[in-house]
Design an enzyme around this catalytic site. Structure first.
Site, PDB file in Angstrom:
ATOM      1  CB  THR A   1      -0.914  -0.003   1.247  1.00 46.58           C
ATOM      2  OG1 THR A   1      -1.783  -1.121   1.149  1.00 46.58           O
ATOM      3  CG2 THR A   1      -1.738   1.270   1.351  1.00 46.58           C
TER       4      THR A   1
ATOM      5  CD  GLN B   1     -39.259 -10.529  27.265  1.00 45.93           C
ATOM      6  OE1 GLN B   1     -39.682  -9.918  26.289  1.00 45.93           O
ATOM      7  NE2 GLN B   1     -40.041 -11.245  28.041  1.00 45.93           N
TER       8      GLN B   1
ATOM      9  CD  GLU C   1      -3.864  -8.616   5.856  1.00 46.54           C
ATOM     10  OE1 GLU C   1      -4.250  -9.701   5.434  1.00 46.54           O
ATOM     11  OE2 GLU C   1      -3.000  -8.482   6.726  1.00 46.54           O
TER      12      GLU C   1
END
Lengths: 259, 392
Positions: free
Chosen positions: B140, B287, B371
């Protein structure tokens, strides 16, 4: 030097362990199996001694087929070879029977030094070293936090409340170790690969010339008659400090025999 | 997962790890114990200070982690699943640590092992496997990330030698590397070069002020008329397929690695939910929290199954770059969602380094991009599906 390290596979200490309802023996399927932790220290000590004095480390393990996983770990750490005593007839064997079987293996393999963890985390009897030494007619040097070998002389530090005792003997001998003795190495990846090629001999009781009727639950001198789950932990005691907190804390510790 | 690490938490409800071989489980337990002993007590401090102790490398080397999936030259020669499991357990500690291992093994050692001359292999691989020499991978550039084929870094022939000029950016291990694998344009296409630390005209500067992968060294590399002998070039590969093949190796590790980061976040959130009380009851009893945890576990296990499946394909030698793209795209996205969801369960505690969650969440922002960005992997799949390239 020919060092034999005894290694036992046990249920993971951290998992929920239980006995089988049918015969009050350990339920080995109920929990993940791992190498008995103190045996890692025994293996490490064996490896260090052979690194210093030459020779090889043989692992001896008695247990069901899946003990091969722990044997593989021991070989990955660097042990040279292994003997696995595996036989359905051994199921339920107590310490006395186990020591008889292991003594046969040791007599067959020959040894200068036998090293084992001072107890296993499953049964925690801690008597195997003494039983083996008696059966083999060699000195026992137990609860070692340090091992020194000089020729055929062996000396250990035996850990005690007040420090340590130095215990001396001559080889061949049986040594049990405590976790203060060393820091076990990790099995390296190269060690894991190398372990695949190391010899593992699998023996039945018949191979050892033992009558199957002399081993196992029925032949054992001890028996688990009854057992109960550990009760849930009770709430702790809250001590309020009304100026006498120190005294109360001391009394509490004294009542539990800590002081 | 052995139940030993967190007896109450079931992070492997599907018992996926039962599919591993004895050796792979031993690898798992070894790396996990090493991480617990040597990394976890310090990782929050390293992250905060923005450092990574270089002494870790020889320790990782003696364990055999570095280049573990390569054969010969002091490498352990293990299979792809063992490599994946290693990445997973390292990244459960920190993505920066996994980056160290995957850059060393897959990006620096792999190209030397696969494309290098015998002399290059003999010179570098044993020391790199032992962690005595660190490697980095320069592809890069400041202006060329997703589009490496437009790279400006170039090497020109000068008699029998090469002269290298250009710059590389976002290079993991750059400033601590003893050897840099640098990809440069030449008259006959992109070639790989081995550049020694200390070569005249070669300099590396660390990139500071990053908020992600802080326990990892990230650098920029500068090449100013760096003279290289002919023997510095990797002889056996030409073109972009060289660096891309390395990245495919490393991405496979990411597919596994991020499931470790996600698992650590899930464990932290589940543990917190079981003990934290609000409105006079455990928040794990609400919940909304249970819904979050249930989906986190389902997503985590799907990601783990995907990793295992790709491992089997790689073991069989049939894995394709598109399959790795799917794995990288999908698993990193899953992991980052799990990390963010875990953060909400931990409330304000979720943003501190007392818990691993914000560290993992921040790290995964880098993993999402490096990557092969999520976008590029998406387009690679788009091309595989439609036959039409969206970017070339």
């Amino acid at each position: 030097m020919n060092i034999v390290v005894l290694m036992k596979q046990v249920p993971d200490t951290w998992s929920e362990r239980t006995l089988r309802a049918a015969d009050n023996t350990l339920d080995r399927d109920a929990a993940d199996a791992v190498m008995n932790e103190l045996d890692e220290y025994a293996i490490e000590e064996g490896l260090r001694l052979t690194e210093a004095h030459g020779g090889e480390v043989t692992i001896v393990s008695m247990g069901p087929e899946k003990a091969t996983e722990s044997i593989r770990k021991a070989l990955s750490m660097g042990a040279d070879k292994a003997v696995h005593v595996s036989d359905e007839a051994l199921h339920g064997s107590d310490a006395l029977v186990t020591s008889a079987v292991l003594a046969k293996v040791l007599e067959r393999a020959g040894f200068d030094l036998v090293i084992l963890g001072s107890e296993s985390t499953d049964a925690r009897t801690g008597v195997l070293a003494a039983m083996l030494a008696e059966r083999l007619g060699v000195p026992q040097l137990t609860f070692a936090s340090k091992v020194d070998i000089d020729g055929s002389a062996i000396a250990i530090h035996r850990l005690a409340d007040y420090g340590y005792d130095t215990v001396e003997g001559t080889l061949p001998a049986v040594v049990s170790v405590v976790e203060k003795i060393n820091e076990p190495r990790y099995p390296s990846f190269k060690g894991i690969m190398a372990a695949k090629k190391k010899p593992v001999e699998t023996l039945t009781v018949a191979d050892l010339g033992i009558d199957p009727a002399q081993v196992g639950l029925a032949a054992s001198a001890t028996e688990v008659v009854e057992w109960a789950k550990r009760p849930p932990r009770a709430a702790g005691v809250v001590v309020t400090d009304d100026g006498d907190g120190g005294t109360k804390a001391a009394e509490f510790l004294a009542s539990r025999k800590f002081i | 997962m052995p139940r030993s690490l967190d007896p109450a938490a079931s992070t492997d409800l599907l018992r996926i790890d039962d599919q591993l071989s004895d050796d792979e489980r031993l690898v798992r337990d070894t790396v996990r114990k090493f991480a617990a002993d040597r990394i976890m007590p310090h990782i929050a401090d390293w992250f905060e200070a923005g450092t990574l102790p270089k002494e870790l490398a020889p320790e990782l080397g003696s364990l055999g982690l570095l280049g573990m999936h390569l054969t010969g030259y002091g490498c352990a020669g293990m299979g792809p699943i063992a490599y994946g499991v290693t990445c997973r357990e390292m990244e459960a500690a920190d993505s920066g640590l996994r980056s160290l291992v995957s850059v060393q093994g897959s990006l620096a050692m792999f190209p030397i092992w696969k494309y290098g001359s015998e002399e290059q292999k003999q010179e570098w691989l044993p020391r790199m496997a032992a962690g005595q020499a660190i490697g980095c991978f320069g592809l890069t550039e400041p202006d060329h990330g997703s589009d490496p084929s437009s790279m400006k870094t170039h090497a020109n022939r000068s008699g029998g030698d090469w002269v290298l000029n250009g710059a590389k950016m976002w290079i993991t291990n750059g400033s601590i590397a003893d050897i840099a694998v640098v990809w440069a344009d030449t008259q006959d296409g992109i070639r790989g070069f081995l550049v020694h630390k200390g070569a005249r005209g070669f300099s590396a500067r660390n990139i500071h002020k990053k908020m992600s992968l802080r326990a990892s060294v990230t650098s920029e590399l500068h090449f100013d008329d760096v003279k290289l002998p002919a023997s510095a070039m990797l002889p056996e590969v030409r073109g972009l397929k060289g660096p891309l093949s390395c990245l495919s190796e490393a991405r496979f590790g990411i597919v596994w690695g991020v499931t470790g980061a996600a698992r650590a976040c899930f464990e932290a959130a589940a543990g917190y939910a079981r003990t934290r009380e609000q409105f006079g009851r455990k928040i794990g009893g609400f919940q909304l929290t249970q819904g979050k945890l249930a989906w986190m576990l389902a997503d985590l296990q799907r990601a783990q199954l995907l990793a295992l499946h790709l491992g089997r394909l790689k073991e069989a030698g049939s894995i394709t770059p598109e399959q790795v793209s799917l794995g990288k795209m999908s698993n990193v996205r899953t992991a980052i969602e799990i990390a963010r969801q875990a953060r909400t369960i931990l409330g304000a505690n979720g943003v501190t380094l007392e818990y691993p969650v914000i560290r993992h969440a921040n790290n995964l922002e880098s993993v999402l991009t490096y990557e092969g960005t999520e976008e590029i992997h998406t387009l690679a799949l788009g091309q595989a599906i439609t036959g039409i390239s969206a970017y070339r």
